[in-house]
Design a protein around this motif. Structure first.
Motif, PDB file in Angstrom:
ATOM      1  N   ALA A 348      11.244   7.598  -0.093  1.00  0.00           N
ATOM      2  CA  ALA A 348      11.671   8.212  -1.361  1.00  0.00           C
ATOM      3  C   ALA A 348      10.510   8.502  -2.323  1.00  0.00           C
ATOM      4  CB  ALA A 348      12.737   7.352  -2.026  1.00  0.00           C
ATOM      5  N   PRO A 349       9.603   7.537  -2.585  1.00  0.00           N
ATOM      6  CA  PRO A 349       8.492   7.877  -3.489  1.00  0.00           C
ATOM      7  C   PRO A 349       7.558   8.941  -2.922  1.00  0.00           C
ATOM      8  CG  PRO A 349       8.777   5.494  -3.324  1.00  0.00           C
ATOM      9  CD  PRO A 349       9.607   6.105  -2.246  1.00  0.00           C
ATOM     10  N   ARG A 350       7.319   8.898  -1.612  1.00  0.00           N
ATOM     11  CA  ARG A 350       6.489   9.951  -0.996  1.00  0.00           C
ATOM     12  C   ARG A 350       7.143  11.309  -1.193  1.00  0.00           C
ATOM     13  NH1 ARG A 350       4.520   8.115   5.051  1.00  0.00           N
ATOM     14  NH2 ARG A 350       3.010   6.505   4.450  1.00  0.00           N
ATOM     15  N   MET A 351       8.425  11.361  -0.922  1.00  0.00           N
ATOM     16  CA  MET A 351       9.168  12.614  -1.086  1.00  0.00           C
ATOM     17  C   MET A 351       9.063  13.108  -2.518  1.00  0.00           C
ATOM     18  SD  MET A 351      12.162  13.670  -2.694  1.00  0.00           S
ATOM     19  CE  MET A 351      13.076  12.144  -2.860  1.00  0.00           C
ATOM     20  N   ALA A 352       9.334  12.219  -3.480  1.00  0.00           N
ATOM     21  CA  ALA A 352       9.319  12.618  -4.879  1.00  0.00           C
ATOM     22  C   ALA A 352       7.938  13.117  -5.294  1.00  0.00           C
ATOM     23  CB  ALA A 352       9.754  11.454  -5.767  1.00  0.00           C
ATOM     24  N   ALA A 353       6.903  12.411  -4.880  1.00  0.00           N
ATOM     25  CA  ALA A 353       5.540  12.832  -5.236  1.00  0.00           C
ATOM     26  C   ALA A 353       5.234  14.218  -4.680  1.00  0.00           C
ATOM     27  CB  ALA A 353       4.530  11.809  -4.732  1.00  0.00           C
ATOM     28  N   GLN A 354       5.684  14.493  -3.459  1.00  0.00           N
ATOM     29  CA  GLN A 354       5.420  15.802  -2.858  1.00  0.00           C
ATOM     30  C   GLN A 354       6.195  16.914  -3.561  1.00  0.00           C
ATOM     31  OE1 GLN A 354       3.245  17.022   0.045  1.00  0.00           O
ATOM     32  NE2 GLN A 354       3.729  18.433  -1.611  1.00  0.00           N
ATOM     33  N   VAL A 355       7.478  16.685  -3.817  1.00  0.00           N
ATOM     34  CA  VAL A 355       8.286  17.704  -4.489  1.00  0.00           C
ATOM     35  C   VAL A 355       7.745  17.975  -5.895  1.00  0.00           C
ATOM     36  CG1 VAL A 355      10.584  18.211  -5.421  1.00  0.00           C
ATOM     37  CG2 VAL A 355      10.360  17.195  -3.139  1.00  0.00           C
ATOM     38  N   ILE A 356       7.402  16.915  -6.612  1.00  0.00           N
ATOM     39  CA  ILE A 356       6.852  17.090  -7.960  1.00  0.00           C
ATOM     40  C   ILE A 356       5.520  17.823  -7.896  1.00  0.00           C
ATOM     41  CG2 ILE A 356       5.983  15.886 -10.002  1.00  0.00           C
ATOM     42  CD1 ILE A 356       8.013  13.602  -9.235  1.00  0.00           C
ATOM     43  N   ASP A 357       4.699  17.524  -6.894  1.00  0.00           N
ATOM     44  CA  ASP A 357       3.415  18.212  -6.725  1.00  0.00           C
ATOM     45  C   ASP A 357       3.621  19.709  -6.507  1.00  0.00           C
ATOM     46  OD1 ASP A 357       0.394  17.979  -6.170  1.00  0.00           O
ATOM     47  OD2 ASP A 357       1.114  18.998  -4.377  1.00  0.00           O
ATOM     48  N   TRP A 358       4.586  20.073  -5.682  1.00  0.00           N
ATOM     49  CA  TRP A 358       4.889  21.496  -5.474  1.00  0.00           C
ATOM     50  C   TRP A 358       5.396  22.143  -6.760  1.00  0.00           C
ATOM     51  CZ3 TRP A 358       7.718  20.296  -0.264  1.00  0.00           C
ATOM     52  CH2 TRP A 358       6.771  20.307   0.781  1.00  0.00           C
ATOM     53  N   ALA A 359       6.194  21.401  -7.527  1.00  0.00           N
ATOM     54  CA  ALA A 359       6.680  21.934  -8.800  1.00  0.00           C
ATOM     55  C   ALA A 359       5.518  22.172  -9.759  1.00  0.00           C
ATOM     56  CB  ALA A 359       7.693  20.973  -9.415  1.00  0.00           C
ATOM     57  N   ILE A 360       4.572  21.252  -9.789  1.00  0.00           N
ATOM     58  CA  ILE A 360       3.370  21.430 -10.610  1.00  0.00           C
ATOM     59  C   ILE A 360       2.637  22.699 -10.199  1.00  0.00           C
ATOM     60  CG2 ILE A 360       1.053  20.497 -11.044  1.00  0.00           C
ATOM     61  CD1 ILE A 360       2.322  17.686 -10.980  1.00  0.00           C
ATOM     62  N   GLN A 361       2.490  22.917  -8.901  1.00  0.00           N
ATOM     63  CA  GLN A 361       1.761  24.087  -8.401  1.00  0.00           C
ATOM     64  C   GLN A 361       2.425  25.385  -8.842  1.00  0.00           C
ATOM     65  OE1 GLN A 361      -0.957  23.170  -7.041  1.00  0.00           O
ATOM     66  NE2 GLN A 361      -1.858  25.111  -6.405  1.00  0.00           N
ATOM     67  N   VAL A 362       3.748  25.430  -8.813  1.00  0.00           N
ATOM     68  CA  VAL A 362       4.465  26.631  -9.240  1.00  0.00           C
ATOM     69  C   VAL A 362       4.276  26.874 -10.743  1.00  0.00           C
ATOM     70  CG1 VAL A 362       6.795  27.563  -9.614  1.00  0.00           C
ATOM     71  CG2 VAL A 362       6.171  26.636  -7.387  1.00  0.00           C
ATOM     72  N   HIS A 363       4.136  25.799 -11.509  1.00  0.00           N
ATOM     73  CA  HIS A 363       3.932  25.933 -12.957  1.00  0.00           C
ATOM     74  C   HIS A 363       2.487  26.272 -13.307  1.00  0.00           C
ATOM     75  CE1 HIS A 363       7.885  24.088 -13.209  1.00  0.00           C
ATOM     76  NE2 HIS A 363       7.894  24.320 -14.505  1.00  0.00           N
ATOM     77  N   GLY A 364       1.586  26.211 -12.345  1.00  0.00           N
ATOM     78  CA  GLY A 364       0.193  26.487 -12.630  1.00  0.00           C
ATOM     79  C   GLY A 364      -0.401  25.435 -13.550  1.00  0.00           C
ATOM     80  N   ALA A 365      -1.334  25.856 -14.415  1.00  0.00           N
ATOM     81  CA  ALA A 365      -2.000  24.905 -15.305  1.00  0.00           C
ATOM     82  C   ALA A 365      -1.002  24.202 -16.224  1.00  0.00           C
ATOM     83  CB  ALA A 365      -3.063  25.618 -16.136  1.00  0.00           C
ATOM     84  N   ALA A 366       0.110  24.874 -16.535  1.00  0.00           N
ATOM     85  CA  ALA A 366       1.122  24.258 -17.396  1.00  0.00           C
ATOM     86  C   ALA A 366       1.699  22.995 -16.761  1.00  0.00           C
ATOM     87  CB  ALA A 366       2.253  25.249 -17.680  1.00  0.00           C
ATOM     88  N   GLY A 367       1.693  22.942 -15.449  1.00  0.00           N
ATOM     89  CA  GLY A 367       2.277  21.807 -14.744  1.00  0.00           C
ATOM     90  C   GLY A 367       1.537  20.506 -14.955  1.00  0.00           C
TER      91      GLY A 367
END
Length: 411
Positions: A348-367
């Motif tokens: 679960a934490p690995r999954m969450a860290a990966q999904v959040i990381d991808w979300a950050i990438q989509v947001h660019g520097a704002a992430g």
């Protein structure tokens, strides 16, 4: 296993979702603003205390019947099983501060379960009742800076019997929750008998915050975040004396208590991580439908679609594995379900860290700013890979249990 929630749980989910929509989500910005106004930076930890909006919402949660939902098999708590509590904990996990509104936040949940299972009636009356009422908070003091605490046999803090008292000496850190001025109880793990069998050397004892010799040296930031007003303290125990009746369950029972305490704590972390991952995926999708680099929406980019799809797959896989672990805990107990608990604690934490990381990438520097809450969510998810045992410890246990049926055949 029945994957359909009971009518009772569905009703609680509906009521909890309605409460979150009315009281939690609209107050996210106010919560953060109040933290800033109260000087809740890491250097001001001695002034940490309750956030006004949380204190304002607690009576509303009690009136709504959304209080102490976590405590299974207890006349004192919500009476929900681990499986029943799972979707509720996930909903609370969508806003990192909301669990306290419902008196369902760590480490209090684990500490209340510890007192419920292993405490005497006197200990429950003194500590558990005010915890259940939300009048005080607590912390769990186990990890030490000078030893590899992932192997709890290394713990070196001493708990020595002298007449009608125990004397405690040693140093701890990552004592989460100790920064809050409302934290009145420290549950401390240490050695009572260094000569005993390795898993019978340790004990747990209850230490009131105001006991002479207990000194909070500092709060330790996590990736630069203070986690105020909760905090993660470094604690010095210098000839701390407490009555002998403060021992939990008896000398040498520390590992037994830890087994009972850490199982629920680990699965609650995983439930909340799933909620955080769901929020990150929602933000990823919305951002992808808004941004148009090079004349094309991010949502039309193949790599973005792959990450959205992978995120949904990973979240649902983690949720199913978490529900399975919760079901096993309810049916066979924490000890027998330890492999299932270990698996979800890794996944679960690995999954969450990966999904959040991808979300950050989509947001660019704002992430990576604080504007979208993703940087804090990532820091929490990454930290949970170490909390209550690092991934490697759980993987080692899973492998041992998996190999066990074949061991005798090879001997």
């Amino acid at each position: 296993m029945d994957f359909d929630h009971s009518p009772k749980v569905k009703d609680l989910c509906d009521r909890l979702n309605a409460f979150m929509e009315e009281h939690i989500y609209p107050n996210q910005e106010l919560h953060n603003q109040q933290l800033q106004e109260m000087g809740h930076g890491i250097e001001h930890w001695e002034n940490w205390g309750g956030v006004p909006i949380i204190e304002e919402l607690k009576p509303k949660a009690r009136e709504a019947g959304l209080w102490n939902l976590f405590l299974p098999e207890s006349r004192r708590g919500g009476g929900l099983t681990n499986l029943e509590y799972a979707p509720l904990c996930e909903i609370m996990g969508r806003a990192p501060w909301s669990a306290e509104v419902f008196n369902c936040s760590a480490p209090d949940t684990g500490n209340m379960e510890t007192l419920e299972r292993f405490g005497t009636e006197a200990q429950k009356k003194e500590w558990m009742e005010p915890l259940l009422a939300g009048e005080i908070r607590s912390c769990f003091s186990m990890t030490e800076p000078d030893v590899a605490s992932s192997d709890a046999r290394n713990i070196s803090l001493t708990i020595t019997r002298e007449g009608d008292e125990y004397v405690i000496n040693g140093r701890k850190w990552w004592t989460s929750g100790s920064g809050d001025s409302r934290c009145k109880l420290f549950i401390v793990m240490g050695k009572t008998d260094p000569e005993a069998e390795p898993y019978r050397q340790q004990s747990m004892i209850l230490v009131p915050r105001d006991t002479p010799g207990l000194t909070i040296k500092r709060m330790i930031p996590v990736f630069g975040f203070s986690d105020a007003p909760h905090g993660h303290g470094e604690i010095l125990y210098d000839n701390v004396r407490v009555p002998a009746e403060n021992i939990l369950l008896g000398e040498g029972r520390g590992f037994e208590i830890a087994q009972g305490r850490l199982g629920p704590g680990r699965i609650h972390h995983c439930m909340r991580m799933i909620g955080q991952a769901e929020v990150a995926l929602e933000k990823m999708c919305k951002r992808a439908l808004e941004r148009r680099p090079f004349g094309k929406l991010l949502s039309d980019q193949g790599v973005t679609r792959e990450r959205i799809a992978e995120s949904r797959i990973m979240i649902d896989q983690a949720r199913l594995l978490t529900l399975k672990a919760a079901d096993r805990m309810d049916k066979v107990g924490n000890k027998e379900a330890r492999k299932d608990i270990g698996m979800i604690k890794v996944v679960a934490p690995r999954m969450a860290a990966q999904v959040i990381d991808w979300a950050i990438q989509v947001h660019g520097a704002a992430g990576i700013s604080s504007d979208f809450g993703l940087s804090y969510a990532y820091a929490r998810a990454r930290a949970i890979r170490l909390a209550d045992g690092p991934d490697e410890v759980h993987q080692n246990q899973i492998a041992r249990l998996e190999l066990k049926p074949y061991t005798n055949e090879r001997v």
